[in-house]
Design an enzyme around this catalytic site. Structure first.
Site, PDB file in Angstrom:
ATOM      1  N   ASP A 132      66.722  -2.834  39.887  1.00 16.17           N
ATOM      2  CA  ASP A 132      67.526  -2.769  41.108  1.00 16.17           C
ATOM      3  C   ASP A 132      66.909  -3.786  42.069  1.00 16.17           C
ATOM      4  O   ASP A 132      65.722  -4.118  41.966  1.00 16.17           O
ATOM      5  CB  ASP A 132      67.429  -1.346  41.682  1.00 16.17           C
ATOM      6  CG  ASP A 132      67.924  -1.247  43.096  1.00 16.17           C
ATOM      7  OD1 ASP A 132      69.098  -1.599  43.323  1.00 16.17           O
ATOM      8  OD2 ASP A 132      67.157  -0.844  43.973  1.00 16.17           O
ATOM      9  N   LEU A 133      67.699  -4.295  43.003  1.00 15.81           N
ATOM     10  CA  LEU A 133      67.185  -5.331  43.907  1.00 15.81           C
ATOM     11  C   LEU A 133      66.766  -4.777  45.258  1.00 15.81           C
ATOM     12  O   LEU A 133      65.567  -4.789  45.607  1.00 15.81           O
ATOM     13  CB  LEU A 133      68.256  -6.418  44.103  1.00 15.81           C
ATOM     14  CG  LEU A 133      67.851  -7.658  44.898  1.00 15.81           C
ATOM     15  CD1 LEU A 133      68.623  -8.890  44.413  1.00 15.81           C
ATOM     16  CD2 LEU A 133      68.044  -7.523  46.392  1.00 15.81           C
ATOM     17  N   TYR A 134      67.724  -4.239  46.015  1.00 20.76           N
ATOM     18  CA  TYR A 134      67.457  -3.843  47.415  1.00 20.76           C
ATOM     19  C   TYR A 134      66.629  -2.570  47.489  1.00 20.76           C
ATOM     20  O   TYR A 134      67.054  -1.532  47.014  1.00 20.76           O
ATOM     21  CB  TYR A 134      68.779  -3.645  48.163  1.00 20.76           C
ATOM     22  CG  TYR A 134      69.635  -4.873  48.216  1.00 20.76           C
ATOM     23  CD1 TYR A 134      70.728  -5.020  47.360  1.00 20.76           C
ATOM     24  CD2 TYR A 134      69.349  -5.908  49.086  1.00 20.76           C
ATOM     25  CE1 TYR A 134      71.513  -6.159  47.397  1.00 20.76           C
ATOM     26  CE2 TYR A 134      70.134  -7.059  49.125  1.00 20.76           C
ATOM     27  CZ  TYR A 134      71.218  -7.176  48.266  1.00 20.76           C
ATOM     28  OH  TYR A 134      71.980  -8.301  48.300  1.00 20.76           O
ATOM     29  N   ARG A 186      70.889   0.558  56.736  1.00 20.48           N
ATOM     30  CA  ARG A 186      70.727   0.705  55.294  1.00 20.48           C
ATOM     31  C   ARG A 186      71.444   1.967  54.806  1.00 20.48           C
ATOM     32  O   ARG A 186      72.166   1.907  53.803  1.00 20.48           O
ATOM     33  CB  ARG A 186      69.243   0.776  54.944  1.00 20.48           C
ATOM     34  CG  ARG A 186      68.930   1.110  53.499  1.00 20.48           C
ATOM     35  CD  ARG A 186      69.456   0.129  52.516  1.00 20.48           C
ATOM     36  NE  ARG A 186      69.008   0.437  51.156  1.00 20.48           N
ATOM     37  CZ  ARG A 186      69.515  -0.101  50.068  1.00 20.48           C
ATOM     38  NH1 ARG A 186      70.512  -0.967  50.177  1.00 20.48           N
ATOM     39  NH2 ARG A 186      69.076   0.231  48.874  1.00 20.48           N
ATOM     40  N   SER A 203      72.406  -5.250  40.398  1.00 22.39           N
ATOM     41  CA  SER A 203      72.438  -4.866  41.811  1.00 22.39           C
ATOM     42  C   SER A 203      73.850  -4.748  42.363  1.00 22.39           C
ATOM     43  O   SER A 203      74.778  -5.387  41.867  1.00 22.39           O
ATOM     44  CB  SER A 203      71.668  -5.917  42.643  1.00 22.39           C
ATOM     45  OG  SER A 203      71.814  -5.662  44.031  1.00 22.39           O
ATOM     46  N   ASN A 204      73.940  -3.910  43.410  1.00 23.13           N
ATOM     47  CA  ASN A 204      75.179  -3.804  44.187  1.00 23.13           C
ATOM     48  C   ASN A 204      75.518  -5.120  44.877  1.00 23.13           C
ATOM     49  O   ASN A 204      76.653  -5.322  45.323  1.00 23.13           O
ATOM     50  CB  ASN A 204      75.030  -2.737  45.282  1.00 23.13           C
ATOM     51  CG  ASN A 204      75.363  -1.355  44.781  1.00 23.13           C
ATOM     52  OD1 ASN A 204      75.987  -1.172  43.739  1.00 23.13           O
ATOM     53  ND2 ASN A 204      74.945  -0.346  45.523  1.00 23.13           N
TER      54      ASN A 204
HETATM   55  C1  2OP Z   1      71.023  -2.335  44.765  1.00 26.04           C
HETATM   56  O1  2OP Z   1      71.963  -2.187  43.997  1.00 26.04           O
HETATM   57  C2  2OP Z   1      71.107   0.121  45.118  1.00 26.04           C
HETATM   58  O2  2OP Z   1      71.311  -1.347  46.893  1.00 26.04           O
HETATM   59  C3  2OP Z   1      70.701  -1.179  45.700  1.00 26.04           C
HETATM   60  O3  2OP Z   1      70.313  -3.351  44.807  1.00 26.04           O
END
Ligand code: 2OP
Length: 224
Positions: A10-12, A41, A118-119
């Site tokens: 996952d990124l964020y 967030r 990621s989203n």
């Molecule tokens: C993402 O998909 C869940 O925001 C997070 O990187």
């Protein structure tokens, strides 16, 4: 149990600190930066879930913008067009957590293929990764744009298996977002939850296969 051949991140919040935008928030709204970053967030995630449920996909950049506008109104902060553009731009310049660059290098040296799922939009993911100089660490950058729906929809997790050309049993999915790790677990990935701040996991019927305080814990998980 199949050996782990790839790690999908996952990124964020997992590789990159979403609250690295708090300083710019604080510069615009003294005394409110941390609270604005936190609410921003949370609302950003809520909007991804709601848009998925409504079948009204707009990309992550749009969800991020709409969540910022909502959060500023909620806090009674007058957000100018310039401030709005600058804050959204900050989301393209997120800082990786301190241990991330060296740990990704170590995992690559161990012969593991690394990817991001990621989203974020195709553009956002590529820009964040490029701005942090980490593009060489990843074999694939995978955005939910491909299926026009956000995590934790199962179609999202299937993208990693397809793009990596591996069976889900060969992939370790890594996220600091417990709800995201839960979705990946239901899809069939082994999961590692990065619990940087001593939280409790979600009560959604699954528990992570591994837990680590930061990415360095992965080296041991993958045969340290
Ligand atoms: C993402 O998909 C869940 O925001 C997070 O990187």
């Amino acid at each position: 149990m199949a050996p782990i051949r790839a790690i999908v991140f996952d990124l964020y919040g997992t590789l990159y600190d979403v609250h690295s935008v708090a300083a710019r928030c604080e510069s615009y709204f003294p005394g409110q930066g941390a609270e604005l970053s936190r609410r921003w967030r949370q609302k950003q995630l809520e909007y991804t879930w709601l848009r998925s449920l409504m079948g009204q996909y707009r990309d992550f950049e749009q969800a991020t913008l709409e969540a910022l506008v909502y959060s500023c109104k909620q806090l009674g902060l007058a957000l100018s067009d310039e401030q709005r553009a600058a804050l959204c731009e900050e989301y393209l310049r997120l800082a990786p957590f301190p241990e991330v660059p060296a740990t990704l290098k170590t995992l690559n040296e161990k012969g593991l293929r690394l990817a991001i799922l990621s989203n974020g939009s195709v553009n956002s993911i590529a820009t964040v990764v490029r701005n942090s100089g980490l593009q060489a660490q990843f074999a694939e950058l995978i955005s939910v744009d491909a299926v026009q729906i956000f995590k934790p929809d199962m179609r999202v997790y299937g993208l990693a298996e397809q793009r990596m050309k591996l069976d889900r049993s060969e992939i370790l999915f890594v996220s600091s977002n417990a709800w995201d790790a839960t979705g990946a677990s239901y899809y069939g990935y082994r999961t590692c939850w990065i619990n940087r701040s001593g939280q409790n996991f979600e009560e959604l019927g699954r528990t992570p296969d591994f837990v680590a305080e930061d990415l360095r814990g992965l080296v041991g998980v993958c045969g340290g």
